[in-house]
Design an enzyme around this catalytic site. Structure first.
Site, PDB file in Angstrom:
ATOM      1  N   ASP A 247       4.539  -4.487   3.381  1.00 11.13           N
ATOM      2  CA  ASP A 247       3.713  -3.517   3.877  1.00 11.13           C
ATOM      3  C   ASP A 247       4.810  -2.695   4.797  1.00 11.13           C
ATOM      4  O   ASP A 247       5.667  -1.643   4.126  1.00 11.13           O
ATOM      5  CB  ASP A 247       2.623  -4.038   4.948  1.00 11.13           C
ATOM      6  CG  ASP A 247       1.858  -2.503   5.540  1.00 11.13           C
ATOM      7  OD1 ASP A 247       2.264  -1.570   5.401  1.00 11.13           O
ATOM      8  OD2 ASP A 247       0.752  -2.705   5.883  1.00 11.13           O
TER       9      ASP A 247
ATOM     10  N   HIS B  64       0.758  -1.122  -0.013  1.00 15.03           N
ATOM     11  CA  HIS B  64      -0.026   0.123  -0.074  1.00 15.03           C
ATOM     12  C   HIS B  64       0.879   1.244   0.026  1.00 15.03           C
ATOM     13  O   HIS B  64       2.053   1.186   0.315  1.00 15.03           O
ATOM     14  CB  HIS B  64      -1.073   0.061   1.271  1.00 15.03           C
ATOM     15  CG  HIS B  64      -0.490   0.290   2.493  1.00 15.03           C
ATOM     16  ND1 HIS B  64      -0.759   1.654   2.981  1.00 15.03           N
ATOM     17  CD2 HIS B  64      -0.249  -0.365   3.481  1.00 15.03           C
ATOM     18  CE1 HIS B  64      -0.214   1.531   4.138  1.00 15.03           C
ATOM     19  NE2 HIS B  64       0.107   0.407   4.455  1.00 15.03           N
TER      20      HIS B  64
ATOM     21  N   GLU C 172      -5.165   1.499   2.420  1.00 11.80           N
ATOM     22  CA  GLU C 172      -5.307   0.571   3.058  1.00 11.80           C
ATOM     23  C   GLU C 172      -5.391   0.683   4.701  1.00 11.80           C
ATOM     24  O   GLU C 172      -5.840  -0.053   5.511  1.00 11.80           O
ATOM     25  CB  GLU C 172      -3.658  -0.295   2.994  1.00 11.80           C
ATOM     26  CG  GLU C 172      -3.618  -1.590   3.712  1.00 11.80           C
ATOM     27  CD  GLU C 172      -3.084  -1.335   5.200  1.00 11.80           C
ATOM     28  OE1 GLU C 172      -2.811  -2.527   5.800  1.00 11.80           O
ATOM     29  OE2 GLU C 172      -2.730  -0.109   5.360  1.00 11.80           O
ATOM     30  N   GLU C 173      -4.946   1.813   5.032  1.00  6.48           N
ATOM     31  CA  GLU C 173      -5.051   2.347   6.473  1.00  6.48           C
ATOM     32  C   GLU C 173      -6.393   2.249   6.910  1.00  6.48           C
ATOM     33  O   GLU C 173      -6.850   2.056   7.943  1.00  6.48           O
ATOM     34  CB  GLU C 173      -4.543   3.576   6.703  1.00  6.48           C
ATOM     35  CG  GLU C 173      -2.770   3.381   6.684  1.00  6.48           C
ATOM     36  CD  GLU C 173      -1.974   2.603   7.358  1.00  6.48           C
ATOM     37  OE1 GLU C 173      -2.594   1.832   8.071  1.00  6.48           O
ATOM     38  OE2 GLU C 173      -0.645   2.613   7.394  1.00  6.48           O
TER      39      GLU C 173
ATOM     40  N   HIS D 102       2.191   5.028  13.072  1.00  5.89           N
ATOM     41  CA  HIS D 102       0.978   5.583  12.759  1.00  5.89           C
ATOM     42  C   HIS D 102       1.020   7.014  13.561  1.00  5.89           C
ATOM     43  O   HIS D 102       0.072   7.632  13.839  1.00  5.89           O
ATOM     44  CB  HIS D 102      -0.281   4.791  13.310  1.00  5.89           C
ATOM     45  CG  HIS D 102      -0.336   3.540  12.364  1.00  5.89           C
ATOM     46  ND1 HIS D 102      -1.900   3.064  12.333  1.00  5.89           N
ATOM     47  CD2 HIS D 102       0.062   3.160  11.069  1.00  5.89           C
ATOM     48  CE1 HIS D 102      -1.598   1.827  11.418  1.00  5.89           C
ATOM     49  NE2 HIS D 102      -0.793   2.058  10.666  1.00  5.89           N
TER      50      HIS D 102
ATOM     51  N   ASP E 148       5.702   2.583   7.565  1.00  8.52           N
ATOM     52  CA  ASP E 148       4.741   2.000   6.961  1.00  8.52           C
ATOM     53  C   ASP E 148       3.767   3.275   6.342  1.00  8.52           C
ATOM     54  O   ASP E 148       3.102   4.310   6.707  1.00  8.52           O
ATOM     55  CB  ASP E 148       3.595   2.000   8.603  1.00  8.52           C
ATOM     56  CG  ASP E 148       2.356   1.340   8.146  1.00  8.52           C
ATOM     57  OD1 ASP E 148       2.064   1.050   7.005  1.00  8.52           O
ATOM     58  OD2 ASP E 148       1.555   1.126   9.234  1.00  8.52           O
TER      59      ASP E 148
HETATM   60 ZN    ZN Z   1       0.598  -0.323   6.481  1.00  6.85          ZN
END
Ligand code: ZN
Length: 708
Positions: free
Chosen positions: A431, A356, A403-404, A527, A366
């Site tokens: 990922d 992603h 994707e998140e 995140h 990420d």
């Molecule tokens: Zn990810």
């Protein structure tokens, strides 16, 4: 989003990228009648992925926050498409129109029992010297799929918000109706925490990052080290992805831009209606500290410097929290990027490799480390194409969007191409490609040996091969890995696929054999706004040696699978794994008193599958006769494990062997229909699901038996 890479690793190595790989050709490779010619092609490929170029991709991709459906996200799609085209891939940007929430207002205030204000937040994420934190495009911390509202309630602390945590509160007669549940991140998928809290009557949820789990308890916080700083917040989706992932309004249907609104359903089956808000421990700490009532049970105490309490005080009031969440739900356009190389011999048999591209903020680890690695894989494939080489099977590289928010770009694409994907021979996911030096993989059992074998051909920046380093990780005392690993010390451990990334629609909805790879390390900025380029070069991979490594492994997966003579599926390992899953379920059923279940038919079917796999293995090695027919039969065996009706109460999940757990979300539940019925102490359903499993194994065995 990812599930496997939040592991501690004590080393930080500043290594220069390795140049040409020094491995010698393996004597034989399963699936190839003569590997010598392929080895030359692989060596040409392996020489191309470049650490410095991968670092430049990473820098470009992380230059701006690029949340799904924003103009900056579209720019990254254009960048990826340009690199795909430059390599010679037939490239298109594929839009979908999907429901996404962006936050308008997120606010929380807390008062102690005497009415004194404890905190008014959320506090802005901030550390000294981070270059990206003040960009106005950094989205405020929020939860994808959160409800909107304005609620006030007393706080109850519920540890990780696992089913057993909530059950422990219930056992102490703590009623959650109208309460605000404060839980910490970790142990399960955040959507599961909110799912159970809502079931138990909670009015809202606060999820915070305890320093015990990814903060100072582990090591130095950013900017001194890699761990989560005081104000760092983990954004994320609280979608019920264990029910179904993807666009919440179109389960099973591709949400193409022209799909009429009348074809969309209410999203309520797939998301909570209560509010949930992610916060830092800076904001959680004064609340936790003020909680009275019973002391937190064993294992519930985190690393903040005071004793934790549950917060319920009979008679007097407890700590009160006021939460406000205004979420702007709109159907928004997202963009997958798809690049194809036509196969010469089996053009309809796709080998798919995906990652992603969207991020909560900058997303250096990420997912941009994955995208940077994929672009160098594509660079390597492009170099082969320029020599006139063409793969036997069609290779499809995919850059997924959204994707998140719930695996949306991949799920919509899979739903759109479900028919063609019946012939797809593999889906390879990456990922979080690089958070450190600790290689890990998860796969269907039929591809576990494929991954191990392939990593023997890729050099590690630490010396020797990726396989050697991977196998040694356990010996070096990685606690988490050691406790889950099998006891033999010959093999590197390959995990099972649960959820948390884009392999889910491929394997669990349509039955494409899948793998997921990554290279983990100490990673406390997951995140948060601090998952940026500055953090990455300081903590994860200063010379991009691991991006190069992952580009080689990822590209080699596609290359080796695309050119193989016979599909290298290892159904013997698969059959034995299933046999062990059935044995474990039988033990659990007798332990929990659901003992009258009849496992004999399922066991017999697994035995038949194993016998057929043994015969098939001989034919795979001999590789004579009609290989096209042999290959399609081998491929159909995985499809035979798919049950059209799906799992009880979640029909989108159709694989009879693997699903994300309803109460884990990330972690795989094996033979999920059977195990979840036993867990629910529902003997009728367990018996029925044993029947479904027996039928699937019978179909798979029969398919394999047609190879003789
Ligand atoms: Zn990810």
């Amino acid at each position: 989003m990812t599930s496997r890479n939040l592991l501690a690793f004590p080393l930080l190595l500043a290594l220069t990228p390795s140049l040409a790989p020094a491995q010698s050709a393996p004597a034989s490779v399963f699936g190839y009648t003569d590997f010598a010619a392929e080895w030359k092609i692989e060596q040409q490929f392996m020489a191309v992925p470049d650490a410095k170029l991968a670092g430049q991709h990473l820098k470009t991709l992380t230059a701006e926050p690029h949340l799904a459906a924003t103009p900056e996200d579209h720019k990254t799609a254009e960048y990826v498409a340009e690199k795909f085209r430059a390599a010679g891939l037939e490239t298109e940007i594929v839009p979908y129109r999907v429901l996404l929430n962006w936050p308008k207002v997120v606010r929380m205030e807390a008062w102690d029992a005497a009415g004194k204000l404890l905190i008014s937040g959320p506090t802005k994420e901030h550390v000294d010297g981070d270059p990206g934190q003040d960009d106005p495009r950094v989205v405020m911390p929020f939860h994808g799929s959160s409800g909107s509202g304005d609620v006030t309630g007393e706080v109850v602390y519920a540890n990780y918000g696992r089913l057993e945590d909530f059950d422990q509160l219930a056992a102490q007669h703590i009623d959650l109706h109208g309460k605000i549940v404060l839980v910490r991140y970790g142990a399960n998928f955040r959507g599961v925490k909110v799912y159970i809290a809502q079931q138990r009557g909670a009015a809202g949820v606060l999820i915070y990052s305890d320093p015990q789990d990814d903060g100072y308890y582990k090591g130095d916080p950013y900017p001194l080290g890699p761990w989560r700083p005081e104000t760092g917040v983990q954004r994320g989706s609280v979608q019920y992805l264990f029910k179904y992932p993807g666009d919440p309004e179109t389960p099973g249907v591709a949400s193409t831009p022209d799909l009429p609104d009348s074809a969309r359903i209410s999203p309520e089956g797939n998301q909570p209606h209560i509010i949930s808000i992610p916060i830092s421990y800076h904001d959680a700490s004064p609340i936790l500290k003020a909680l009275a009532g019973p002391g937190a049970p064993l294992g519930w105490q985190g690393a903040l410097p005071f004793r934790y309490h549950l917060g319920v005080v009979s008679g007097t009031g407890g700590v009160k929290v006021h939460l406000v969440s205004q979420q702007d739900y709109q159907r928004r356009i997202i963009w997958d990027v798809i690049g194809k190389v036509q196969g010469t011999q089996y053009p309809d048999d796709w080998v798919i490799a995906g990652n992603h591209r969207d991020a909560w903020v900058y997303g250096a680890v990420d997912p941009s480390s994955g995208t940077a690695a994929m672009l160098e894989s594509v660079h390597g494939i492009g170099a082969l194409l320029k020599t006139g080489w063409r793969p036997k099977r069609t290779i499809v590289f995919c850059s997924w969007d959204a994707e998140e928010e719930g695996l949306i770009g991949s799920t919509e694409w899979v739903e759109q191409h479900a028919k063609a994907l019946e012939r797809a021979v593999a889906y390879f996911n990456v990922d979080v490609a690089v958070a450190g030096p600790d290689f890990s993989a998860a796969a269907v059992p039929s591809l576990k040996q494929f991954i191990r074998e392939l990593t023997r051909s890729v050099p590690s920046p630490l010396g020797a091969t990726v396989f050697d380093q991977w196998r040694n990780e356990r010996a070096e005392g990685n606690e988490h890995r050691a406790s889950n690993a099998p006891k033999d010390d010959e093999e590197a451990h390959v995990g099972d696929l649960g959820s948390g990334s884009d392999f889910t629609p491929f394997l669990q909805h349509v039955g494409v054999p899948s793998t997921d790879i990554g290279s983990g390390g100490p990673y406390g900025v997951y995140h948060s706004t601090f998952d940026d380029y500055a953090w990455y070069v300081q903590n994860a991979d200063p010379h991009f040696a691991y991006l190069q490594q992952m580009a080689r492994v990822f590209g080699l997966e596609a290359l080796r699978m695309a050119d193989t003579d016979v599909l290298p599926y290892d159904y013997l390992t698969y059959g034995r794994a299933i046999e062990s899953y059935i044995a474990a379920a039988r033990r659990k059923a007798s332990d929990t008193g659901a003992g009258s279940l009849d496992f004999a038919s399922a066991e017999a079917a697994a035995g038949r599958f194993i016998a057929a796999a043994q015969t098939a293995h001989g034919r795979q090695l001999a590789a004579t006769g009609d290989l096209g027919k042999l290959n399609s039969t081998l491929r159909q065996t995985e499809t035979a494990l798919v049950n059209e009706a799906g799992l009880p109460n979640r029909p989108w999940y159709r694989h009879t062997i693997y699903a994300p757990g309803e109460f884990t979300g990330y972690a795989a539940v094996v033979i999920p229909g059977v195990n979840e019925a036993i867990d629910a102490k529902d003997a009728t359903r367990a018996g029925q699901q044993l029947g479904v499993l027996t039928q699937a194994l019978g179909r798979a065995a029969q398919t394999l038996e047609s190879i003789h």
